[in-house]
Design a protein around this motif. Structure first.
Motif, PDB file in Angstrom:
ATOM      1  N   ARG A 301     -12.369  -3.188  -3.569  1.00  0.00           N
ATOM      2  CA  ARG A 301     -13.197  -3.085  -2.361  1.00  0.00           C
ATOM      3  C   ARG A 301     -14.074  -1.843  -2.429  1.00  0.00           C
ATOM      4  NH1 ARG A 301      -9.036  -3.377   2.415  1.00  0.00           N
ATOM      5  NH2 ARG A 301      -7.496  -2.868   0.836  1.00  0.00           N
ATOM      6  N   ILE A 474      -7.049  -7.103   8.038  1.00  0.00           N
ATOM      7  CA  ILE A 474      -6.990  -5.709   7.555  1.00  0.00           C
ATOM      8  C   ILE A 474      -7.726  -5.500   6.227  1.00  0.00           C
ATOM      9  CG2 ILE A 474      -4.897  -5.029   8.804  1.00  0.00           C
ATOM     10  CD1 ILE A 474      -3.345  -5.410   6.180  1.00  0.00           C
ATOM     11  N   GLY A 521       2.265  -0.050  -3.295  1.00  0.00           N
ATOM     12  CA  GLY A 521       2.407  -0.616  -1.951  1.00  0.00           C
ATOM     13  C   GLY A 521       3.752  -0.326  -1.338  1.00  0.00           C
TER      14      GLY A 521
END
Ligand code: FAD
Length: 570
Positions: A301, A474, A521
């Motif tokens: 992203r 999100i 994560g």
């Protein structure tokens, strides 16, 4: 134009942690969050205010384990800002179709006693298995707590115990080779090496797969940590739901003078002469950053969507292609099912005790069952003929989450992001539709009802979220809840790519943090903390290096003392 020392993109828990450390070091910070609330995948929300008022859900993360491997909660004094953890014990319950069940308590010894009800050999082996993985965890914790390329930082985190455990695993050549071999094997092979009983093997395989790998995946045996960590440090949930962590972090950041703006989606990172100098929102508003821009979105992203291609190419001509094609985000994602219940599920065929609902409730009938739960989604199939799942009833340990006497149910079911043969249809062209979501959820609930028959009638209302909806909410690419896959080739100094692995990037003053960076994560805050350390090392190289080296010397002295102490005891 408003100007800050540092601008952080996103206000998930890692960005909040990072901001808090930078504020403590004297940098003014602004966090820009696209949603109307901060927290990202760490929120508590009333998902069904009309059908089920007063029920509070954690739509994403629920069980907090990794955050207890680092010092974030203590260093940021989050208890002072309202964070209170409720520890789970038992930590896992998995009913087996033949009437047996696996019940793991926080204590390994008590867990062995539970296993011994059915198989004394497996009980003894469980202690051995856990002993290995606990020493492994002790060896890797200092690495999780430091930037992956910072040896000084890493050394400073080792204490006597870590060293002893590392030496016990690395000792003579054959032990080192055996450790490497174990790292290269699959959870399935390792579980078979130790155990005989399916009632035990299936939940261990299911938990290993929480890092989203099938049990047969080679070089993924480290997934065993997911059970080992439930014993030590243990598994806990913030009182008031996962969002209570983010709320405490928000109070901390604001108390330190930081600013958080919600409903502010960032569209572009502004680069001037090869240097990150600010951001532009989707509404055109701009903010300036004097010292740096830190993105808590993953590398895909950040580099492919938020920065002008020519600016990336100028910094590193190969980077865009590597980010696009080398970083893997597989097709496995989650269909999230949240239910408001009139009563808690009762596992009547398995000696139901309310305490069985304290930890993770796993529906995993066999290792093959778990295998399909991962391999089907990978090729676009929904494994809903016989669903394996992970459920939690958070209101059992935290009654503040539901009206008196009522309960909340959290279910995670692995599904594909892109459904085979349905490309271009449904939500975001993935094949997911309202009708499909409901059909799959019905099957998941039916399977759970095979074990807890009261669950169907107890449902007051339910809320479903498909992978493309999570992506929309999100921003996580392909609904990947860890931002990018947690496989060995994308961990530590490879996360997300070797050239981006130490939080800095080829663009001056531009940094990455969040789940897509080391150690990855989950709820840990460690990517945020580590990134802040690297930022400070870059900005204040002498002061920070002296501080880190000082910590290393203190730690080395403490380690030596610890070793002497333990040697004199033995
Ligand atoms: C269903 C589910 C269950 C999970 N269960 C667990 C669990 O039980 N235990 C556990 O430890 N972990 C669990 N996880 C994983 C864990 O929640 C995440 O890995 C972790 O919260 C990631 O935190 P982060 O701060 O790095 O990123 P995120 O939480 O993704 O935060 C990034 C933030 O950036 C914002 N954002 C995105 N794009 C923009 C933009 N353009 N401009 C501004 N803001 C933007 C997002 O809205 C978000 O707030 C789960 C995740 C999911 C999805």
């Amino acid at each position: 134009m408003e100007s800050y020392d540092v601008i952080l993109i996103g206000a998930g828990h890692n960005a909040l942690v990072c901001a808090a450390y930078l504020l403590k070091a004297g940098y003014s910070t602004l966090l820009l969050e696209k949603r109307s609330i901060p927290g990202g995948a760490a929120t508590t929300e009333e998902l069904m205010p009309e059908e089920a008022p007063g029920f509070k859900f954690s739509p994403c993360a629920i069980n907090h384990i990794f955050i207890h491997l680092g010092p974030v909660v203590e260093e940021l004094q989050l208890a002072k800002y309202g964070l209170e953890y409720i520890w789970c014990d038992p930590v896992v319950f998995c009913p087996h179709p033949d009437g047996k069940y696996f019940l793991a308590r926080r204590s390994i010894e008590e867990t062995c006693q539970e296993i011994a009800r059915y198989n004394t050999r497996d009980a003894a082996k469980y202690a051995e298995y856990m002993d290995f993985w606990q020493r492994f965890v002790s060896m890797v914790v200092p690495i999780f707590n430091s930037p992956p390329k910072s040896l000084v930082d890493m050394a400073g985190n080792f204490n006597g115990n870590n060293f002893k455990n590392m030496l016990s695993l690395l000792g003579p050549a054959n032990e080192t080779l055996d450790l490497i071999r174990t790292a290269l094997t699959s959870p399935r092979d390792q579980i078979n090496e130790y155990f005989d009983s399916e009632f035990l093997k299936a939940p261990l395989a299911r938990l290993s797969g929480e890092l989203s790998n099938p049990p047969s995946q080679k070089a993924a045996s480290f997934g065993a940590m997911m059970m080992a960590l439930r014993h030590n440090p243990g598994m806990a949930r913030p009182k008031g739901g996962t969002g209570a962590l983010s709320e405490a972090l928000v109070r901390c950041v604001q108390d330190l003078g930081g600013k958080i703006l919600t409903d502010r989606p960032v569209k572009q990172i502004l680069i001037d002469d090869g240097k990150a100098v600010g951001v532009r929102l989707t509404n055109g508003q701009e903010y300036r950053a004097k010292e740096g821009v830190i993105s808590s979105l993953d590398a895909k992203r950040s580099f492919l969507h938020l920065i002008d291609a020519s600016d990336v190419d100028r910094a590193d001509s190969k980077l865009r292609e590597r980010v696009d094609r080398r970083i893997a985000c597989h097709n496995e994602a989650i269909l999230k099912i949240d239910c408001a219940l009139s009563e808690a599920p009762r596992f009547i065929h398995h000696n139901h005790q309310d305490e069985f609902l304290h930890g993770s409730v796993l529906i995993a009938d066999s290792m093959d069952h778990v295998e399909l739960a991962h391999t089907d989604p990978e090729i676009g199939r929904i494994p809903d003929e016989n669903p394996s799942m992970y459920a939690v009833v958070p209101s059992v340990t935290d009654p503040t989450l539901a009206p008196e006497g009522k309960h909340t149910l959290w279910i995670e079911f692995f599904v594909p992001y892109d459904i085979a043969g349905a490309k271009g249809t449904g939500i975001k062209g993935t094949g997911w539709t309202e009708e499909l979501k409901n059909r799959v959820a019905d099957r998941v609930i039916n399977k759970l009802a095979d074990y807890a028959p009261n669950v169907k009638d107890a449902i007051i209302a339910r809320h479903l979220e498909s992978p493309p909806e999570l992506e929309e909410r999100i921003g996580v690419v392909k609904g990947n809840y860890y931002h990018l896959d947690m496989t060995l080739d994308q961990m530590m100094c490879f996360r997300p790519l070797p050239e981006l692995a130490n939080y800095g990037t080829p663009i001056e003053n531009f940094y990455l943090t969040g789940a897509g960076t080391h150690p990855g994560g989950s709820i840990s805050g460690l990517p945020g903390r580590n990134c802040a350390r690297v930022f400070l090392q870059h900005k204040q190289p002498i002061a920070q290096t002296i501080k880190d080296a000082g910590n290393t010397v203190v730690s080395a002295a403490k380690s030596t003392l610890d070793l002497f102490k333990s040697d004199s005891k033995s």
